[in-house]
Design an enzyme around this catalytic site. Structure first.
Site, short mmCIF file in Angstrom:
data_model
loop_
_atom_site.label_atom_id
_atom_site.label_comp_id
_atom_site.label_asym_id
_atom_site.label_seq_id
_atom_site.Cartn_x
_atom_site.Cartn_y
_atom_site.Cartn_z
N LYS A 74 0.86 -1.20 0.00
CA LYS A 74 0.00 0.00 0.00
C LYS A 74 0.88 1.23 0.00
O LYS A 74 1.84 1.30 0.76
CB LYS A 74 -0.86 0.00 1.27
CG LYS A 74 -1.83 1.16 1.35
CD LYS A 74 -3.10 0.88 0.56
CE LYS A 74 -3.96 2.14 0.37
NZ LYS A 74 -3.51 2.97 -0.77
N LYS A 98 4.81 2.33 8.26
CA LYS A 98 3.63 3.16 8.56
C LYS A 98 2.38 2.30 8.75
O LYS A 98 1.65 2.46 9.72
CB LYS A 98 3.41 4.14 7.39
CG LYS A 98 2.43 5.26 7.66
CD LYS A 98 2.28 6.19 6.44
CE LYS A 98 3.58 6.79 5.97
NZ LYS A 98 3.40 7.87 4.98
N LYS A 110 5.35 1.90 -2.95
CA LYS A 110 5.30 3.29 -3.41
C LYS A 110 5.57 3.32 -4.89
O LYS A 110 6.25 2.44 -5.43
CB LYS A 110 6.36 4.12 -2.70
CG LYS A 110 6.06 5.60 -2.68
CD LYS A 110 5.16 5.94 -1.51
CE LYS A 110 4.86 7.40 -1.41
NZ LYS A 110 4.29 7.72 -0.09
N THR A 194 -4.80 13.02 6.39
CA THR A 194 -3.40 13.07 6.83
C THR A 194 -3.22 14.25 7.79
O THR A 194 -2.62 14.11 8.87
CB THR A 194 -2.44 13.17 5.64
OG1 THR A 194 -2.80 12.17 4.69
CG2 THR A 194 -1.00 12.96 6.06
N GLY A 222 5.02 24.09 3.77
CA GLY A 222 4.18 23.48 2.75
C GLY A 222 2.78 24.09 2.80
O GLY A 222 2.37 24.64 3.85
N GLY A 224 0.34 22.28 0.58
CA GLY A 224 -0.37 21.28 -0.23
C GLY A 224 -1.44 20.64 0.64
O GLY A 224 -1.78 21.15 1.72
N ASN A 225 -1.94 19.50 0.19
CA ASN A 225 -3.06 18.85 0.88
C ASN A 225 -2.79 18.63 2.38
O ASN A 225 -3.62 18.97 3.22
CB ASN A 225 -3.37 17.52 0.18
CG ASN A 225 -4.36 16.70 0.97
OD1 ASN A 225 -3.99 15.91 1.82
ND2 ASN A 225 -5.63 16.90 0.72
N SER A 366 -7.29 5.59 3.86
CA SER A 366 -7.25 4.79 2.62
C SER A 366 -7.71 3.37 2.90
O SER A 366 -8.44 2.75 2.12
CB SER A 366 -5.82 4.73 2.07
OG SER A 366 -5.54 5.85 1.28
N1 GLU Z 1 0.82 8.98 0.14
C1 GLU Z 1 0.33 8.87 1.48
C2 GLU Z 1 1.43 8.48 2.44
O1 GLU Z 1 2.59 8.72 2.20
C3 GLU Z 1 -0.90 7.97 1.55
C4 GLU Z 1 -0.67 6.57 1.10
C5 GLU Z 1 -1.95 5.76 0.96
O2 GLU Z 1 -3.01 6.25 1.28
O3 GLU Z 1 -1.83 4.63 0.53
O4 GLU Z 1 1.19 7.98 3.50
#
Ligand code: GLU
Length: 432
Positions: A74, A98, A110, A194, A222, A224-225, A366
């Site tokens: 993921k 994570k 990733k 997040t 930053g 961004g989102n 997610s």
């Molecule tokens: N890109 C985000 C992170 O670095 C979310 C990853 C996801 O939702 O799979 O955690």
């Protein structure tokens, strides 16, 4: 030959170094440690894209499936001009830790494409996104590897990717990708997740330090989102003040730090920010904001610093500029702090909320998105946020307690919790 300086900023070498420290404390046996130091599989793809002017440009892309012992891989996909396979490997490793630290039944992966999304037209972006999925369709899936947004990508890009995947497999498969727009099976609360997770972690850290959230101030790198929702929730959930946000201005090709007496209003700034996180400077100045140098955010006299942009911003060179007032460093970005800077933070007694704990709210929602897709059902935002709070709070305390028990920095504490969980799954499978 890479010089020592360049090597020390390679995110993957940093990720390996961090793991090595935890492996020492956990006394991991050699084979297991070696297995966890490297991705299990990775894909390098070339994506031909018909550009608007009729020519074909070939883009380079990666998908790293770091570890799937605890469940399908993921992690997000980044569109970035300076993307390298080592950055993607590091981010995939951090995704593995994570998902484990928040105890999701998922592994880590990733993806990335070397491109500057700001220079591509919407049509070119769509063809590139679809091309990436055509190249990788056999390797992904709800039960294999599940992408999501990250730096340079957004729900619209997830929508094109989902559509391409479903066209290839010939049936609906919403669980193949998360961070989708809500009409295509996205989750309520995913956009702000997040940032909200970051603020929940800060709330717990402030409580551990005996500080009253409403009387604290923060400075954010930053817009961004992640940064936008960290700022919004810092004000609205904690009642604290955000004194500054810093963002990259892609028209001026430099960064600015925006401040305002009494604190910034992130909801207003959101209305004058484009989809790439650039605040309209003229409009901000008109509204009474001051535009300081891009790196000014780091040196402000605040209680909480929140790097929410890219990796390697708090380094041996910049860590000395952090004010003596700062009590908490909340790493909303992935990999913002180098190991050299980490040692200085420890000496200064700053409470670090390490990245893969601090920013785990996104992947947590997610996961909720996938669960809702599997049930073909929707939870409301209150339900999502309640479950997110539960997961983040539990993970925070697991890390805080592990760090205390082993008398190690929080980052090592987070690795101890996460690596132990992944190691257990690896051993149960008989891989090491
Ligand atoms: N890109 C985000 C992170 O670095 C979310 C990853 C996801 O939702 O799979 O955690």
């Amino acid at each position: 030959m890479v010089t020592g300086e360049v090597a020390s900023l390679n995110p993957f070498l940093i990720a390996q170094r961090q793991l090595d420290e935890a492996a020492g404390v956990l006394k991991l046996d050699r084979g297991l440690h070696e297995l966890l130091r490297w991705p299990l599989r990775e894909f390098h793809v070339r994506i031909p894209v018909r550009m608007d002017n009729g020519s074909v440009r070939v883009f380079e892309g990666f998908r790293v499936q770091y570890n799937n012992a605890r469940g399908p891989c993921k992690g997000g996909i980044r569109f970035a001009a300076d993307e390298t396979v080592d950055t993607v490997r590091a981010l995939a490793a951090w995704m593995t830790w994570k998902t484990a630290v928040v105890d999701l039944p998922l592994g880590g992966g990733k993806g990335g494409i070397v491109c500057n999304p700001k220079e591509l037209s919407p049509g070119e972006l769509e063809r590139l996104s679809r091309g990436y999925i055509r190249a990788l369709a056999p390797a992904i899936g709800a039960d294999r590897d599940v992408p999501a947004p990250d730096v340079g990508t957004n729900p619209q890009i997830m929508a094109w990717m989902l559509d391409e995947y479903e066209t290839i497999v010939g049936h609906a498969a919403p669980g193949v990708i998360t961070g989708k727009p809500i009409p295509l099976g996205g989750s309520a609360g995913r956009t702000g997740a997040t940032g909200l997770g970051v603020v929940i972690a800060i709330r717990e850290a402030l409580a551990a330090l005996g500080m009253d959230p409403a009387s604290t101030t923060a400075s954010i790198q930053g817009f961004g989102n992640v940064a936008q929702y960290a700022a919004i929730h810092y004000r609205e959930v904690l009642g604290g003040r955000v004194l500054a946000v810093s963002c990259w201005d892609h028209k001026d090709r430099r960064a600015y730090t925006y401040t305002k007496k009494g604190g910034i209003d992130p909801r207003f700034l959101q209305t004058i920010t484009d989809t790439f996180g650039t605040v309209d400077r003229a409009k901000a100045e008109q509204a009474g904001y001051e535009a300081l140098a891009g790196d000014a955010w780091l040196g402000l006299d605040v209680d909480v610093l929140i790097p929410a942009a890219m990796e390697n911003v708090i380094t041996a060179d910049t860590v000395g500029r952090i004010s003596g007032r700062v009590k908490i460093l909340a790493e909303a970005a992935n990999g913002p702090t180098t190991p050299e800077a980490d040692q200085v933070l420890q000496k200064k007694g700053i409470y670090v909320i390490p990245d893969f704990l601090c920013n785990a709210g996104g992947v947590t929602v997610s996961y909720f998105e996938q669960v809702q897709n599997a049930y073909n059902f929707h939870w409301d935002v209150a339900e999502i946020n309640r479950r997110l709070d539960e997961k983040m709070t539990k993970a925070f305390h697991a890390v805080h307690d592990a760090a205390k028990e082993h008398k190690v920095p929080n980052r090592v504490g987070a690795y101890l919790v996460a690596v132990e969980r992944v190691a257990e799954a690896v051993k149960l499978r008989g891989w090491a």
